[in-house]
Write an enzyme that holds these catalytic residues in place. Structure first.
Site, PDB file in Angstrom:
ATOM      1  N   SER A 150      93.570  32.096 -33.124  1.00 14.13           N
ATOM      2  CA  SER A 150      94.996  31.924 -33.393  1.00 14.13           C
ATOM      3  C   SER A 150      95.817  32.230 -32.155  1.00 14.13           C
ATOM      4  O   SER A 150      96.945  31.771 -32.029  1.00 14.13           O
ATOM      5  CB  SER A 150      95.444  32.852 -34.525  1.00 14.13           C
ATOM      6  OG  SER A 150      95.321  32.235 -35.776  1.00 14.13           O
TER       7      SER A 150
ATOM      8  N   ASP B 112     102.254  32.915 -32.755  1.00  9.72           N
ATOM      9  CA  ASP B 112     102.362  31.532 -32.283  1.00  9.72           C
ATOM     10  C   ASP B 112     103.695  31.280 -31.581  1.00  9.72           C
ATOM     11  O   ASP B 112     103.744  30.704 -30.486  1.00  9.72           O
ATOM     12  CB  ASP B 112     102.219  30.571 -33.469  1.00  9.72           C
ATOM     13  CG  ASP B 112     100.840  30.586 -34.086  1.00  9.72           C
ATOM     14  OD1 ASP B 112      99.942  31.228 -33.515  1.00  9.72           O
ATOM     15  OD2 ASP B 112     100.653  29.967 -35.149  1.00  9.72           O
TER      16      ASP B 112
ATOM     17  N   GLU C 112     100.841  35.833 -37.970  1.00  7.81           N
ATOM     18  CA  GLU C 112     100.444  34.543 -37.413  1.00  7.81           C
ATOM     19  C   GLU C 112     101.632  33.815 -36.804  1.00  7.81           C
ATOM     20  O   GLU C 112     101.584  33.342 -35.660  1.00  7.81           O
ATOM     21  CB  GLU C 112      99.816  33.670 -38.507  1.00  7.81           C
ATOM     22  CG  GLU C 112      99.468  32.257 -38.055  1.00  7.81           C
ATOM     23  CD  GLU C 112      98.375  32.247 -37.011  1.00  7.81           C
ATOM     24  OE1 GLU C 112      98.661  31.885 -35.862  1.00  7.81           O
ATOM     25  OE2 GLU C 112      97.244  32.609 -37.348  1.00  7.81           O
TER      26      GLU C 112
END
Length: 603
Positions: free
Chosen positions: A512, A308, A304
């Protein structure tokens, strides 16, 4: 505004207010009458009570946050909305936190009554007022908290995530306090999924398309099976940005669960995929609640954060990027200091920052089913998002990866399920698309209508048009709250993002991925404004549904459908279709940066 007041959900079972707080509560043996203040019927889906786990309640400490009811929140909401609405005289006049606090500060009476309650319980020495004086913080043992709240904490286990937490399903307050306290956590809230990142799928060690394949794709840089920064630059029209070395402003990325990016992976990613001349740009970390941010990792909890950071860093040119690493997950079991509720710690940390240190844009890829979030918690945190917006921060959150829901069961009835914080009306919810020629709704992208928050005025006309003209949803009308806050607001690609993980390229799918993409595009717009001597965009939604939509700032998505309810046979396969204009599958569409820049410059 149609439903500003409905944004504030006050869980109070008594409306009695004392003009003057009593001097004493009496002896500890003669405490005021208590009443159950908050109760949930069962733990959220996925959580079960672990009856074999014994808690050492005298050794385990807990940090309890007693949030006080704030005054004039409806007036503050009105002002925050005006600040975010182009054409209003207050537009862009972002507020400092001390101005907000003066407007909504809890009554002095509330603070005094809570402190008297704690003193009567022998806990005054463990209590302190929060820096912004909106909460009382109590750090003590689980055993003492149980006695205070007339409750019992138990061990709960999540088989999917492996988490073990201490939680209760109900707690009580003295009746005299129910009109002064709006939430107490950690109690009934089990945390945001996983605390839960919105990654649907990860494919390790995928083959990277060759340069000639990317160059000959229908959209340059988009191979049809993989997404890269070059693909996004051409797809969303920031490839020809006249400014290619923006440095003004600050891009923020939220990180939880001890997840953090790996600097060497960013270096590898930028060396190969940086679109701008910014391949040497890095990020900085701000540590919250004793968070950590090591530069290397051999664990798997980096997907994750790497996703990002790599895409935010690639898209935002030379703008400083900050990764906010917030430690802790909901109360862990065992003895020692308990890091407790990281989400509240994170939001309160941001609000305590000076104006110059706040990010202009914040990307959040975490969420959970709205029905599992206690009303008091949803309300108090949504109000914190409103404060960030009024401070000038654009907050974007993932809409989820379960379409209209998985179980589609709420309180025993068939119903589409929604996601928090995406459903908070002070957040910009980002949905998902797939394909590039054309883009279509990603079937797993989250969308729907809040069961907690009423529909805000900024989207009233848009959503009413969809409700009255769209014919694809009529058979599902009984499964969603048509008067609720509708989302997503905007969307972007959500499948097969190329990401470096421990030195190898992998493919990541989920909202995400779309969330940091859209957030980064919005940061480019705010940085352009700041460089021109203007304020950043701040809370986005009134601008998105107003000037940006009327100026054709989005690529309308009219194919595909989000689905769900696979575990609910009665409505399996139900969902929302992408149609012309706004829809609860892809929102207003995907961003067209070139057009949005012109609209932003003229606003």
């Amino acid at each position: 505004m149609v439903s500003l007041k409905s944004f504030v959900v006050i869980l109070g079972l008594s409306t009695s207010v004392f003009a003057k707080p009593p001097a004493r509560w009496g002896s500890r043996d003669a405490a005021p009458k208590s009443t159950v203040y908050e109760k949930v019927a069962a733990p959220p889906v996925g959580w079960t009570q672990d009856k074999d786990q014994k808690l050492d309640k005298d050794a385990t400490t807990i940090k309890l946050r007693i949030h006080l009811i704030q005054q004039d929140m409806d007036k503050f909401h009105e002002m925050a909305l005006n600040i975010a609405t182009p054409g209003h005289k207050l537009y862009g006049n972002h507020l400092s936190q001390h101005v907000i606090d003066a407007m909504i500060s809890p009554k002095q009476e509330s603070k005094e009554l809570v402190m008297q309650w704690l003193e009567n319980a022998g806990l005054k020495e463990y209590a302190s007022l929060s820096p912004r004086a909106d909460s009382v913080i109590v750090e003590t043992t689980l055993a003492k908290v149980e006695k205070l709240l007339k409750t019992e904490y138990s061990a709960f286990f999540n088989a999917k995530t492996g988490e073990k937490v201490a939680r209760t399903l109900e707690y009580s307050l003295p009746s005299i306090l129910t009109s002064h306290v709006d939430s107490i956590q950690p109690t009934t809230f089990f945390g945001l999924r996983n605390m839960g990142s919105m990654i649907k799928d990860f494919r390790p060690n995928i083959a990277v398309p060759s340069a000639n394949v990317l160059d000959t794709a229908a959209v340059k840089g988009c191979s049809g099976s993989s997404i890269t920064p070059t693909c996004l630059a051409n797809l969303y029209n920031f490839a020809n940005s006249t400014s290619t070395s923006l440095t003004a402003g600050r891009m923020g990325i939220a990180g939880f669960l001890e997840q953090h990016p790996v600097m060497t992976d960013l270096t590898s990613f930028m060396s190969k995929y940086a679109y701008y001349a910014n391949k040497n740009e890095k990020y900085t970390c701000e540590l919250i609640n004793k968070g950590t941010c090591p530069t290397t990792d051999t664990q798997s909890n980096i997907i994750e954060a790497n996703l990002d950071v790599q895409y935010a860093r690639a898209i935002t040119q030379n703008i400083p990027n900050v990764y906010y690493s917030t430690a802790g997950s909901p109360p862990w079991l065992g003895s020692g200091t308990n890091t407790n509720e990281p989400y509240l710690e994170f939001l309160n940390y941001l609000l305590a920052l000076p104006d110059a240190q706040l990010p202009n844009t914040l990307s959040i890829s975490y969420g959970d089913d709205e029905s599992t979030v206690p009303l008091s918690y949803a309300t108090s945190t949504c109000n914190l998002f409103a404060q960030l917006g009024a401070r000038g921060v654009s907050v974007l959150a993932a809409s989820g990866d379960d379409g209209v829901g998985s179980t589609c069961q709420v309180a025993g009835k068939s119903q589409f399920t929604t996601l928090y914080p995406a459903a908070c009306p002070w957040v910009t919810a980002v949905g998902g698309t797939t394909g590039t020629s054309p883009e279509g709704a990603w079937s797993y992208g989250g969308g729907g209508f809040s069961e907690v928050f009423g529909r805000p005025s900024y989207q009233n006309a848009t959503v009413n048009t969809w409700l009255s003209t769209d014919k694809t949803h009529t058979s599902y009308s009984s499964y969603f709250n048509a008067s609720g806050r509708a989302y997503p607001d905007i969307s972007a690609q959500s499948t097969n993002y190329l990401v470096y993980i421990l030195g190898s390229a992998g493919g990541v799918s989920g909202t995400s991925a779309s969330t940091p993409t859209v957030a980064s595009v919005m940061q480019l717009l705010s940085s352009e404004r700041i460089a021109a001597g203007k304020k950043g965009l701040g809370f986005l939604n009134p601008w998105l549904y107003g000037a940006a939509a009327s100026g054709n700032g989005f690529n309308d998505v009219t194919t595909g459908k989000i689905v769900g309810c696979s575990n609910s046979p009665a409505i399996s396969g139900a969902g929302f279709s992408a149609v012309a204009g706004w829809d609860p599958a892809t929102g207003l569409g995907t961003p067209n940066y070139g057009t949005l820049l012109g609209i932003s410059n003229a606003t």
